[in-house]
Scaffold this active site. Structure first.
Site, mmCIF file in Angstrom:
data_model
loop_
_atom_site.group_PDB
_atom_site.id
_atom_site.type_symbol
_atom_site.label_atom_id
_atom_site.label_comp_id
_atom_site.label_asym_id
_atom_site.label_seq_id
_atom_site.Cartn_x
_atom_site.Cartn_y
_atom_site.Cartn_z
ATOM 1 N N GLY A 42 -66.584 -22.308 0.582
ATOM 2 C CA GLY A 42 -65.811 -21.600 1.597
ATOM 3 C C GLY A 42 -66.528 -21.348 2.910
ATOM 4 O O GLY A 42 -66.217 -20.392 3.613
ATOM 5 N N SER A 43 -67.468 -22.234 3.296
ATOM 6 C CA SER A 43 -68.109 -22.014 4.604
ATOM 7 C C SER A 43 -67.096 -22.199 5.726
ATOM 8 O O SER A 43 -67.126 -21.474 6.738
ATOM 9 C CB SER A 43 -69.321 -22.940 4.795
ATOM 10 N N ASN A 44 -66.191 -23.137 5.565
ATOM 11 C CA ASN A 44 -65.157 -23.322 6.599
ATOM 12 C C ASN A 44 -64.166 -22.160 6.600
ATOM 13 O O ASN A 44 -63.730 -21.710 7.664
ATOM 14 C CB ASN A 44 -64.443 -24.656 6.401
ATOM 15 N N MET B 111 -59.714 -29.037 -3.638
ATOM 16 C CA MET B 111 -59.997 -30.222 -4.446
ATOM 17 C C MET B 111 -58.812 -30.684 -5.301
ATOM 18 O O MET B 111 -59.013 -31.370 -6.296
ATOM 19 C CB MET B 111 -61.209 -29.953 -5.356
ATOM 20 N N ARG B 112 -57.605 -30.331 -4.911
ATOM 21 C CA ARG B 112 -56.414 -30.735 -5.676
ATOM 22 C C ARG B 112 -55.601 -31.739 -4.888
ATOM 23 O O ARG B 112 -55.450 -31.593 -3.663
ATOM 24 C CB ARG B 112 -55.518 -29.521 -5.930
ATOM 25 N N ASN C 210 -56.476 -31.038 7.508
ATOM 26 C CA ASN C 210 -57.591 -31.153 6.557
ATOM 27 C C ASN C 210 -58.858 -31.509 7.329
ATOM 28 O O ASN C 210 -58.785 -32.098 8.420
ATOM 29 C CB ASN C 210 -57.279 -32.264 5.544
ATOM 30 N N HIS D 265 -62.558 -33.559 6.791
ATOM 31 C CA HIS D 265 -63.163 -34.540 5.882
ATOM 32 C C HIS D 265 -64.536 -34.949 6.426
ATOM 33 O O HIS D 265 -64.673 -35.214 7.632
ATOM 34 C CB HIS D 265 -62.248 -35.769 5.776
#
Ligand code: GRF
Length: 215
Positions: free
Chosen positions: A14-16, A93-94, A110, A112
Site C-alpha cells: 500500500g505505498s501507493n 492482485m485480482r 491502474n 504498472h
C-alpha cells in the site's frame, strides 16, 4: 462540479495507497478525497495504513464467494452507495470481471511497473531485468477488459543500472510511482484528462521530479 470521491483497490503493502491518501489530505488532489480502500486480503499491511489514515476499508476473502462476479457485485454496490467517481487500482492482485470494468469504464485506472506495452502481467520488474532492458519505467493507464492493455495516460522512464537488482529497481520504481500516481489522479480530478479512442490527451505533460515539486 462535486468533488471527486475515490476508491483505491490494493492487496499488499500500500505505498501507493499511502501516497494518494497523503496527497488528498494535503489538498493536492484538486479537491478529490480517498473515501475507501477495497482489499482482498484482510491481513494485508495496506489495511493498517487505511486505519491509520482514518479511511474506511472494505475487506473480503474471495474464498467466501462462489465467483468473482459475486463479490464484484457487492463491491459495486458499495462503490455506488458512496458515490465513487474514480477507482484507482494500486497493486490489486485480482483479475477484474466486466461487472466492475464496464461499470467504471473511463473511470478506473491502474499503475504498472513497466513501460507498457512491454512486460504486462506479473513480475514486470524481473521480466525487464531478465530481458536485458536498459530502460524500463512506470505506466498509468485506463483499465479495459485486457491484461494491462488499456489506453496509456502517463509514463516515467527509469534507467536500469549495471549492477541493478530486482530489489533496487523495485525501490526506485516505487519512488517514481508514489509521485506519478497522485499527479495523474490530480489531473483526472481537475477534469484535464481527455480520452480519444486509445489516445489520452493531457494539456500539461510536465510532471514533477519529486514530491516537493508536486505541490
Ligand atoms: C506497484 O509496484 C504497482 O506498480 C503494482 O503493484 C505494486 C503495488 O505497490 N501494480 P504498493 O502496494 O502500492 O506499495
Amino acid at each position: 462540479m462535486a468533488p471527486l470521491r475515490i476508491a483505491v483497490f490494493a492487496s499488499s503493502e500500500g505505498s501507493n495507497f499511502a501516497a494518494l491518501a497523503a496527497a488528498a489530505s494535503a489538498g493536492r488532489l484538486a479537491g478529490a478525497s480517498v473515501e475507501l480502500l477495497v482489499c482482498d486480503r484482510p491481513s494485508a499491511p495496506v489495511v493498517a495504513k487505511a486505519q491509520a489514515a482514518g479511511i474506511d476499508a472494505w475487506t473480503f476473502n474471495p474464498k467466501d464467494y462462489s465467483s468473482r462476479e459475486e463479490y464484484e457485485r457487492e463491491i459495486l454496490a458499495e462503490l455506488r452507495g458512496r458515490g465513487i467517481g474514480l477507482v484507482v487500482l494500486a497493486g490489486y492482485m485480482r483479475i477484474l470481471t466486466p461487472v466492475l470494468v464496464e461499470a467504471f469504464e473511463g473511470k478506473m485506472i491502474n499503475i504498472h511497473p513497466s513501460l507498457l506495452p512491454a512486460f504486462p502481467g506479473m513480475h514486470a520488474i524481473r521480466q525487464a531485468l531478465e530481458h536485458g532492458s536498459k530502460v524500463t519505467g512506470v505506466t498509468v493507464h485506463f483499465v479495459d477488459g485486457g491484461l494491462d492493455s488499456g489506453p496509456i495516460i502517463a509514463q516515467r522512464a527509469i534507467e536500469i543500472g549495471e549492477d541493478e537488482t530486482e530489489a533496487s529497481l523495485a525501490e526506485r520504481m516505487h519512488a517514481a510511482e508514489n509521485v506519478l500516481y497522485p499527479w495523474v489522479v490530480r489531473q483526472f480530478a481537475a477534469g484535464l484528462i481527455a480520452l480519444e479512442g486509445r489516445r489520452v490527451r493531457l494539456p500539461d505533460r510536465i510532471m514533477p521530479e519529486n514530491d516537493s515539486e508536486d505541490k
